[in-house]
Write an enzyme that holds these catalytic residues in place. Structure first.
Site, short mmCIF file in Angstrom:
data_model
loop_
_atom_site.label_atom_id
_atom_site.label_comp_id
_atom_site.label_asym_id
_atom_site.label_seq_id
_atom_site.Cartn_x
_atom_site.Cartn_y
_atom_site.Cartn_z
N SER A 132 0.92 -1.31 -0.03
CA SER A 132 -0.25 0.10 0.10
C SER A 132 0.98 1.41 0.10
O SER A 132 2.11 1.10 0.44
CB SER A 132 -0.98 -0.14 1.29
OG SER A 132 -1.41 1.16 1.33
N TYR A 156 -2.44 -0.35 10.17
CA TYR A 156 -2.42 -0.68 8.86
C TYR A 156 -1.13 -0.50 8.05
O TYR A 156 -0.54 -1.37 7.36
CB TYR A 156 -3.65 -0.05 8.19
CG TYR A 156 -3.76 -0.48 6.60
CD1 TYR A 156 -4.32 -1.65 6.12
CD2 TYR A 156 -3.44 0.65 5.68
CE1 TYR A 156 -4.43 -1.96 4.85
CE2 TYR A 156 -3.53 0.19 4.13
CZ TYR A 156 -4.01 -1.15 3.90
OH TYR A 156 -4.32 -1.22 2.49
#
Length: 258
Positions: free
Chosen positions: A142, A155
Site C-alpha cells: 500500500s 494498517y
C-alpha cells in the site's frame, strides 16, 4: 503466444473473491491461468469461480483463513500435488482506522495475524516447491507502507512489513528463479470503500465519495481492474527482469500530493 499470457500457469490468489483480488482472479483466468482462489467468504468465492467458469476460464475456490498456518499449509500442499504453483498473489488483508492511541492491542493482533502472518504463511507454504522450477510471488502492499497517512497506524505498520518481506524474499531466492515484487495501491474504488463510507458517514455518502476521489491528485479513485492489469504484467514472462521492486499505482499520490 500473446503478450502477458499466463497459459498453462497455476496461480494462487488470496482474498481473490472481492475488490482487487476478484479483479486479479478474473484477469489471470482471462489470460489462461488456472486460478485457485483462497477466500474467507465462501459465498463470494463460489460466485467468482462461477463467473470465471461461465467465461470459459479455469478456477477453484478454497475456503481459507490465511492467518491459520495449518489451514494454509494443507491447502497449498493439496494444490501443489495437482499442479506446480507458478504464481502466488498475497492479496488478502484487512484494514483498521485509528492513530496510536486509537489502536488497541487486539486491533494490532488482528491486523498482524492477517496482513503480516497471513502473507508469511502463504509464502512459507509455497516457497520450497517453487524453488524447484522458479515462479513469481506478488504481494499487495500500500502507499501507506511508504508515506504517512492519518489514522492508519496499525494498517501502515502491516503494509510496511509486507514491503520489506517482499525485498527480503526477492534477495534470498534470486538464484532459485523466484521473482518477488509488490504493488502499492492508493485509494481504489472497491465494495470495502463503499461500505466504509456508508458506515462512517451516513447521509453524506456522495459528499465523502467525492472528497476521497479528489484526494487523489489524478482526481479519481483507481479501479480494481487497473491494479489487476499491473498484476498480470508483473506475473507474466514479459516482466522476467523485474524483482525486488514495489510498484505504486496511486494516481500520483506519493510524488504529487503536496
Amino acid at each position: 503466444m500473446s503478450l502477458f499470457s499466463l497459459e498453462n500457469k497455476t496461480a494462487v490468489v488470496t482474498g481473490g473473491a472481492s475488490g482487487i483480488g476478484e479483479a486479479i482472479s478474473k484477469a489471470f483466468a482471462g489470460q489462461g491461468a488456472h486460478v485457485h482462489i483462497l477466500e474467507f467468504n465462501a459465498e463470494n468465492g463460489e460466485r467468482v469461480v462461477g463467473e470465471i467458469k461461465a467465461k470459459g476460464g479455469k478456477a477453484k475456490f478454497h475456503a481459507c483463513d490465511v492467518s491459520n498456518n495449518v489451514q494454509v499449509t494443507e491447502i497449498i500442499s493439496a494444490i501443489g500435488t495437482q499442479s506446480y504453483i507458478n504464481i502466488l498473489v498475497n492479496n488478502a488483508g484487512i484494514a483498521h482506522v485509528g492513530n496510536l492511541e486509537g489502536t488497541a492491542e487486539e486491533d494490532m493482533d488482528r491486523i498482524y495475524n492477517v496482513n503480516i502472518k497471513g502473507v508469511y504463511n502463504c509464502m512459507h507454504a509455497v516457497i520450497s516447491k517453487m524453488k524447484e522450477k522458479g515462479g513469481v510471488i506478488l504481494n499487495m502492499a500500500s502507499i501507506a507502507s511508504s508515506v504517512g497517512i492519518s489514522d492508519r497506524f496499525a494498517y501502515s505498520m502491516s503494509k510496511g512489513a509486507v514491503l520489506t518481506m517482499t525485498y527480503s524474499v526477492a534477495k534470498d531466492y534470486l538464484d532459485n528463479g523466484i521473482r518477488c515484487n509488490s504493488i502499492s495501491p492508493a485509494r481504489i474504488h472497491t465494495p470495502f470503500v463503499d461500505g466504509f463510507i456508508k458506515k462512517n458517514y451516513p447521509g453524506k455518502e456522495e459528499e465523502m465519495f467525492e472528497k476521497l476521489s479528489k484526494s487523489q491528485p489524478i482526481g479519481r479513485m483507481g479501479k480494481p481492474e487497473e491494479v489487476a492489469n499491473l498484476a498480470v504484467y508483473l506475473c507474466s514472462d514479459e516482466a522476467s527482469f523485474i524483482t525486488g521492486t514495489d510498484f505504486p499505482i496511486d494516481g500520483g499520490y506519493i510524488k504529487l500530493n503536496g
